[in-house]
Write a protein that holds these residues in place. Structure first.
Motif, PDB file in Angstrom:
ATOM      1  N   GLU A 110      47.022  41.156  40.955  1.00 56.60           N
ATOM      2  CA  GLU A 110      46.447  41.171  39.607  1.00 56.60           C
ATOM      3  C   GLU A 110      45.318  42.187  39.505  1.00 56.60           C
ATOM      4  OE1 GLU A 110      44.051  38.102  36.602  1.00 56.60           O
ATOM      5  OE2 GLU A 110      45.135  37.331  38.352  1.00 56.60           O
ATOM      6  N   ASP A 111      44.458  42.239  40.529  1.00 54.74           N
ATOM      7  CA  ASP A 111      43.342  43.195  40.537  1.00 54.74           C
ATOM      8  C   ASP A 111      43.850  44.634  40.533  1.00 54.74           C
ATOM      9  OD1 ASP A 111      41.576  41.106  40.567  1.00 54.74           O
ATOM     10  OD2 ASP A 111      41.068  41.266  42.699  1.00 54.74           O
ATOM     11  N   ILE A 112      44.867  44.906  41.353  1.00 50.01           N
ATOM     12  CA  ILE A 112      45.408  46.263  41.447  1.00 50.01           C
ATOM     13  C   ILE A 112      46.046  46.681  40.121  1.00 50.01           C
ATOM     14  CG2 ILE A 112      47.204  47.682  42.525  1.00 50.01           C
ATOM     15  CD1 ILE A 112      44.785  47.361  44.274  1.00 50.01           C
ATOM     16  N   GLN A 113      46.796  45.772  39.511  1.00 51.30           N
ATOM     17  CA  GLN A 113      47.422  46.082  38.228  1.00 51.30           C
ATOM     18  C   GLN A 113      46.372  46.357  37.154  1.00 51.30           C
ATOM     19  OE1 GLN A 113      49.965  42.665  37.552  1.00 51.30           O
ATOM     20  NE2 GLN A 113      51.735  43.629  38.549  1.00 51.30           N
ATOM     21  N   ALA A 114      45.316  45.563  37.154  1.00 53.52           N
ATOM     22  CA  ALA A 114      44.241  45.759  36.179  1.00 53.52           C
ATOM     23  C   ALA A 114      43.532  47.096  36.410  1.00 53.52           C
ATOM     24  CB  ALA A 114      43.241  44.613  36.262  1.00 53.52           C
ATOM     25  N   MET A 115      43.301  47.419  37.680  1.00 50.58           N
ATOM     26  CA  MET A 115      42.652  48.695  38.005  1.00 50.58           C
ATOM     27  C   MET A 115      43.526  49.873  37.607  1.00 50.58           C
ATOM     28  SD  MET A 115      40.284  50.643  39.152  1.00 50.58           S
ATOM     29  CE  MET A 115      39.088  49.521  39.884  1.00 50.58           C
ATOM     30  N   ASP A 116      44.830  49.800  37.912  1.00 52.50           N
ATOM     31  CA  ASP A 116      45.739  50.893  37.568  1.00 52.50           C
ATOM     32  C   ASP A 116      45.833  51.074  36.059  1.00 52.50           C
ATOM     33  OD1 ASP A 116      46.191  51.388  40.222  1.00 52.50           O
ATOM     34  OD2 ASP A 116      48.118  50.349  40.314  1.00 52.50           O
ATOM     35  N   GLN A 117      45.820  49.976  35.330  1.00 48.83           N
ATOM     36  CA  GLN A 117      45.850  50.067  33.872  1.00 48.83           C
ATOM     37  C   GLN A 117      44.564  50.690  33.345  1.00 48.83           C
ATOM     38  OE1 GLN A 117      48.426  49.391  31.735  1.00 48.83           O
ATOM     39  NE2 GLN A 117      47.042  50.417  30.302  1.00 48.83           N
ATOM     40  N   ARG A 118      43.452  50.346  33.969  1.00 47.76           N
ATOM     41  CA  ARG A 118      42.169  50.938  33.572  1.00 47.76           C
ATOM     42  C   ARG A 118      42.157  52.433  33.851  1.00 47.76           C
ATOM     43  NH1 ARG A 118      36.455  50.004  36.673  1.00 47.76           N
ATOM     44  NH2 ARG A 118      35.245  51.522  35.475  1.00 47.76           N
ATOM     45  N   ILE A 119      42.728  52.826  34.980  1.00 49.52           N
ATOM     46  CA  ILE A 119      42.806  54.253  35.330  1.00 49.52           C
ATOM     47  C   ILE A 119      43.629  55.005  34.291  1.00 49.52           C
ATOM     48  CG2 ILE A 119      43.772  55.897  36.990  1.00 49.52           C
ATOM     49  CD1 ILE A 119      42.959  53.953  39.214  1.00 49.52           C
TER      50      ILE A 119
END
Length: 212
Positions: free
Chosen positions: A151-160
């Motif tokens: 979940e954290d990685i997906q949120a970070m990638d979306q933020r990027i």
């Protein structure tokens, strides 16, 4: 001493000499140099345009390249593009560092959990009847941590992706306001890709353009 006729001739000659303005050779030379620079830039842009995929070549009319070459004669556009590129690179580095730090945190969390779970298993040596319960707990903790990491990685990638999209939008707006041909705010993938090619053209021309 001048006679009357001679006086008239002398007066006329003086007037001509006073009002005569030399041909602006320097100005003419500067104009020629500017034209030569524009021709060079146009030829280079046409050459680079021939190297990109055909579907993008068809979206670049000759008038666009001619207008772009004209805008590049003044180094202002080069300076704007370089500045925007620096901002983009800084943004990308910041985002990649944040993602790397997140990954590092996840790795530490995994190690901490594994150490705790190992301690829990070691405690079952004296209490073997607790082993099934401990194993079930370990499985739940592991799955919960993996889900959080995902979940954290997906949120970070979306933020990027969002920040990069915002960066592209800012670039489009800045270049459009500067009057650079071919640039306007859009989310159309074909237009965005085409603008990326134009930016690359400008970047490649910088440093090997003729002075003037």
């Amino acid at each position: 001493m001048c006679t009357k006729i001679t006086d008239i001739y002398c007066s006329a000659t003086k007037t001509i000499m006073t009002t005569y303005t030399p041909t602006p050779i320097v100005e003419s030379s500067a104009k020629t140099e500017r034209q030569n620079k524009q021709y060079y830039l146009l030829n280079e842009l046409q050459r680079m345009a021939r190297d990109i995929p055909l579907k993008y070549q068809q979206r670049i009319p000759c008038t666009l390249l001619a207008s772009l070459a004209s805008s590049l004669v003044d180094d202002t556009v080069f300076e704007i593009v370089l500045h925007l590129k620096e901002i983009q690179q800084m943004t990308e580095r910041k985002l990649m560092e944040q993602r790397a730090n997140l990954t590092k945190t996840h790795k530490c969390n995994k190690l901490d959990l594994q150490k705790k779970q190992q301690d829990d298993l070691s405690g079952c040596v004296a209490r073997p009847h607790n082993l099934p319960l401990v194993k079930r707990k370990i499985d739940e903790e592991t799955r919960a941590l993996e889900a959080k990491i995902k979940e954290d990685i997906q949120a970070m990638d979306q933020r990027i992706l969002t920040e990069i999209d915002n960066c592209v939008n800012d670039q489009q707006g800045t270049l459009e306001k500067a009057g650079v041909p071919g640039f306007f705010q859009t989310t159309n993938p074909l237009d965005v890709k085409l603008q990326m090619y134009l930016l690359q053209f400008i970047h490649d021309l910088h440093g090997r353009r003729p002075s003037g």
